[in-house]
Design an enzyme around this catalytic site. Structure first.
Site, PDB file in Angstrom:
ATOM      1  N   GLU A 285      59.092  -4.412 106.628  1.00  0.00           N
ATOM      2  CA  GLU A 285      59.476  -5.241 107.785  1.00  0.00           C
ATOM      3  C   GLU A 285      60.711  -4.983 108.641  1.00  0.00           C
ATOM      4  O   GLU A 285      60.723  -5.004 109.738  1.00  0.00           O
ATOM      5  CB  GLU A 285      59.508  -6.765 107.094  1.00  0.00           C
ATOM      6  CG  GLU A 285      60.018  -7.832 107.985  1.00  0.00           C
ATOM      7  CD  GLU A 285      58.994  -7.956 109.035  1.00  0.00           C
ATOM      8  OE1 GLU A 285      58.935  -7.645 110.161  1.00  0.00           O
ATOM      9  OE2 GLU A 285      57.958  -8.650 108.711  1.00  0.00           O
ATOM     10  N   ASP A 289      60.466  -4.022 112.579  1.00  0.00           N
ATOM     11  CA  ASP A 289      61.437  -4.886 113.622  1.00  0.00           C
ATOM     12  C   ASP A 289      62.226  -3.782 114.250  1.00  0.00           C
ATOM     13  O   ASP A 289      62.691  -3.882 115.610  1.00  0.00           O
ATOM     14  CB  ASP A 289      62.407  -5.876 112.824  1.00  0.00           C
ATOM     15  CG  ASP A 289      61.406  -6.894 112.297  1.00  0.00           C
ATOM     16  OD1 ASP A 289      60.211  -7.161 112.727  1.00  0.00           O
ATOM     17  OD2 ASP A 289      61.939  -7.684 111.412  1.00  0.00           O
ATOM     18  N   SER A 482      54.956 -10.505 112.410  1.00  0.00           N
ATOM     19  CA  SER A 482      55.775  -9.673 112.371  1.00  0.00           C
ATOM     20  C   SER A 482      56.069  -8.505 113.480  1.00  0.00           C
ATOM     21  O   SER A 482      57.326  -8.171 113.724  1.00  0.00           O
ATOM     22  CB  SER A 482      56.289  -9.174 111.112  1.00  0.00           C
ATOM     23  OG  SER A 482      56.254 -10.165 109.985  1.00  0.00           O
ATOM     24  N   ASP A 523      46.218 -14.824 129.877  1.00  0.00           N
ATOM     25  CA  ASP A 523      45.826 -16.009 128.912  1.00  0.00           C
ATOM     26  C   ASP A 523      44.660 -15.389 127.943  1.00  0.00           C
ATOM     27  O   ASP A 523      43.726 -14.859 128.516  1.00  0.00           O
ATOM     28  CB  ASP A 523      45.150 -17.081 130.037  1.00  0.00           C
ATOM     29  CG  ASP A 523      44.549 -18.141 129.358  1.00  0.00           C
ATOM     30  OD1 ASP A 523      44.889 -18.479 128.078  1.00  0.00           O
ATOM     31  OD2 ASP A 523      43.958 -19.167 130.082  1.00  0.00           O
ATOM     32  N   ILE A 524      44.816 -15.569 126.626  1.00  0.00           N
ATOM     33  CA  ILE A 524      43.792 -15.098 125.790  1.00  0.00           C
ATOM     34  C   ILE A 524      42.844 -16.369 125.492  1.00  0.00           C
ATOM     35  O   ILE A 524      43.010 -17.451 125.068  1.00  0.00           O
ATOM     36  CB  ILE A 524      44.546 -14.805 124.441  1.00  0.00           C
ATOM     37  CG1 ILE A 524      45.758 -13.805 124.751  1.00  0.00           C
ATOM     38  CG2 ILE A 524      43.641 -14.041 123.576  1.00  0.00           C
ATOM     39  CD1 ILE A 524      45.319 -12.695 125.498  1.00  0.00           C
TER      40      ILE A 524
END
Length: 564
Positions: A285, A289, A482, A523-524
């Site tokens: 993680e 990041d 994440s 726009d999804i």
């Protein structure tokens, strides 16, 4: 002959009713049962010392909320005029009456508390179990978490003097049990050695392996920003996740050859945090990041904020990190966090306190972003459920929640993308138009499984599947929101850098701006986020609780903020 005695008795009864005894206790917080996963192990040892926090009622939190919207709403004459540290604290600080009343009560019981928040609205004091039981009419018990064996001392209820009900927000940790942080990438899949992962934005490659070049091509993200130091990007680190400089160097050498391979990040620690650099301690993680902030927001200084195991806020350091940033004269203008909880696990008092802390950061010009979670409608991670599970902090209205997409042609909703509606926080004003439009399209689908009047999340989205990282010296793919939060945070940090170079202020709290300009997003409209034995919410035209308003279009964002 009994008349005088009767009158005297009535006189004293009248006095007693008119002036309640100062130690008249009333239940302040109560939970009906022990949380799942915990078992009771008997009374806590009477001589054990409890380190408690006492939250005081702020003098004008509604005023701060109004100030936040004034500086964050594009149509406001005060847009962009963010508050100073001192200005925020004038709203948050408790009144002198509150401070005096609480300190006198503590002193009368032989206790002294110290302020531990910048505005003085949070006090800390230590007290033995025996005295805490008496002071709060509580029953502190030793509990064990069955999965981890960790022991904790909590009570199922506590009381405070009735005269302090309007002065004390809550005492903690009391009825709030420890919660385990969720939000780590779903899986790290190593890429076999010898496999060629393209560093370029090749469409065929980007459809299955997302790299910085893919994001630059898909979202129009620039490779470089004007030289500046005002735009800063903070990355939260929790639960022993450590970011490796060697892995970042490999990542930059492979995927950002235009940046110096020596480009790195600053380190800030609290609560005993650290950042060891052995490959065996590499955090998937943390590396994700850092690599998708340093490697996407090229040229923007990045700080990894490592929160250690010594937090006493009872919520894994989530409040400690915000108080630490609030105490700084110049906190980073963007903060991204890829961790979270299921909302039902967080007591309303703690959730409100933390949400208000995010409001304080927003009023000071900080864009706070959180990944929405990876369990679809079942919460932060896939789990068994009978009603939809909102996540926290994504349900807080004073931050920007980031969901996940996948694919490039078309870009569609990632099925793991957590989204839904808060049961704690009502719909905020900036969602007044967008959310009802979605609910009308949804019709009776999922009726009764979610709160139709709650704050909807996520707000936006970005790529969240098949994202390439280096971790522990190995190249691999990860999935999860994440991935999405640092990618979107980097987009905002780049915009802030350009604004700074133009002599402008940072964007700050994003939501009033982004809901005013839905056209700056792709726009999804396909995909859904299944869970709880349902298909979840379907993505629709406009905002939806899977991908929010959609994924960023950097050139459109630049134009919307007045950068031409």
């Amino acid at each position: 002959m009994f008349a005088p005695f009767l009158c005297l008795t009535l006189f004293f009864l009248t006095l007693a009713c008119a002036k309640p005894a100062p130690h008249n206790l009333v239940v302040h917080e109560r939970r009906e049962s022990i949380p799942d996963g915990f078992v009771q192990d008997g009374a806590a040892p009477s001589d054990t010392t409890l380190n408690l926090r006492l939250a005081l009622v702020s003098n004008n939190m509604p005023g701060l909320e109004q100030a936040l919207y004034d500086v964050s709403t594009p149509s406001s004459s005060q847009y962009g005029q963010h508050l100073s540290k001192e200005e925020v604290e004038t709203f948050v600080a408790p009144s002198s009456d509150t401070t005096t009343a609480v300190n006198e009560w503590l002193s009368s019981n032989g206790l002294t508390a110290s302020p531990i928040s910048p505005a003085g609205d949070m006090l800390a004091f230590s007290i033995p179990v025996s005295k805490a039981n008496q002071l709060f009419a509580a029953d502190f018990i030793l509990f064990t978490h069955q999965a981890t064996g960790e022991q904790t001392i909590r009570t199922l209820s506590y009381s405070i003097p009735s005269v302090l009900q309007n002065h004390i927000a809550f005492v903690h940790p009391t009825t709030a049990f420890p919660v385990h942080t969720g939000g780590l990438p779903l899986m790290f899949t190593p890429i076999p050695q010898g496999t060629n992962v393209s560093a370029n934005a090749d469409p065929a490659s980007c459809a299955t392996q997302v790299t910085p070049a893919c994001l630059q091509e898909q979202y129009g993200i620039p490779a470089a920003v004007p030289s500046q130091t005002a735009s800063q990007l903070g990355v939260s680190g929790f639960i022993g996740e450590f970011a490796q400089k060697a892995d970042l160097k490999s990542f930059l050498t492979t995927f950002r050859t235009d940046l110096s391979p020596e480009t790195t990040f600053a380190l800030q620690t609290l609560d005993g945090g650290s950042n060891p650099q052995s490959a065996a301690q590499a955090g998937i993680e943390a590396n994700l990041d850092i690599e998708y902030t340093v490697g996407v927001a090229g040229g923007v200084p990045v700080t990894f904020i490592s929160v250690g195991p010594d937090s006493t806020d009872g919520i894994n350091g989530f409040l400690d990190i915000i108080n630490a940033l609030l105490n700084e004269a110049s906190p980073p203008q963007v903060l991204t966090t890829s961790y979270g909880f299921n909302e039902p696990l967080i007591p309303p008092s703690i959730a409100n306190s933390l949400c208000n802390a995010y409001m304080q950061l927003g009023a000071r010009g900080v864009s706070v972003l959180f990944s929405s979670g990876d369990g679809g409608v079942s919460g932060s991670q896939p789990t068994t459920c009978t009603t939809f599970v909102p996540t926290f902090p994504s349900g807080c209205p004073f931050l920007t929640s980031v969901g996940a997409t996948t694919g490039i042609d078309p870009e569609t909703a990632a099925s793991l993308s957590a989204g839904g509606f808060s049961n704690l926080f009502p719909r905020p004003i900036y969602q007044t138009l967008a959310v009802p439009v979605y609910l009308a399209q949804l019709g009776s689908t999922n009726a009764g499984l979610f709160n139709t009047t709650g704050r909807g999340f996520p707000d936006v989205s970005a790529q969240g599947e098949n994202v390439v990282i280096f971790s522990g010296g190995e190249e691999g793919l990860v999935d999860g929101t994440s991935c999405s939060s640092p990618i979107f945070a980097s987009t905002i940090a780049l915009l802030n850098a350009e604004l700074s170079a133009a002599g402008r202020r940072p964007l700050g709290f994003l939501n009033p701006f982004i809901y005013t300009h839905p056209d700056v997003f792709t726009d999804i409209t396909t995909g859904s986020n299944p869970g709880c034995n349902t298909n979840g919410f379907p993505a629709k035209y406009g905002w939806d609780p899977v991908t929010g308003l959609g994924s960023p279009k950097f050139p459109a964002l630049r134009a919307a903020v007045g950068l031409f």
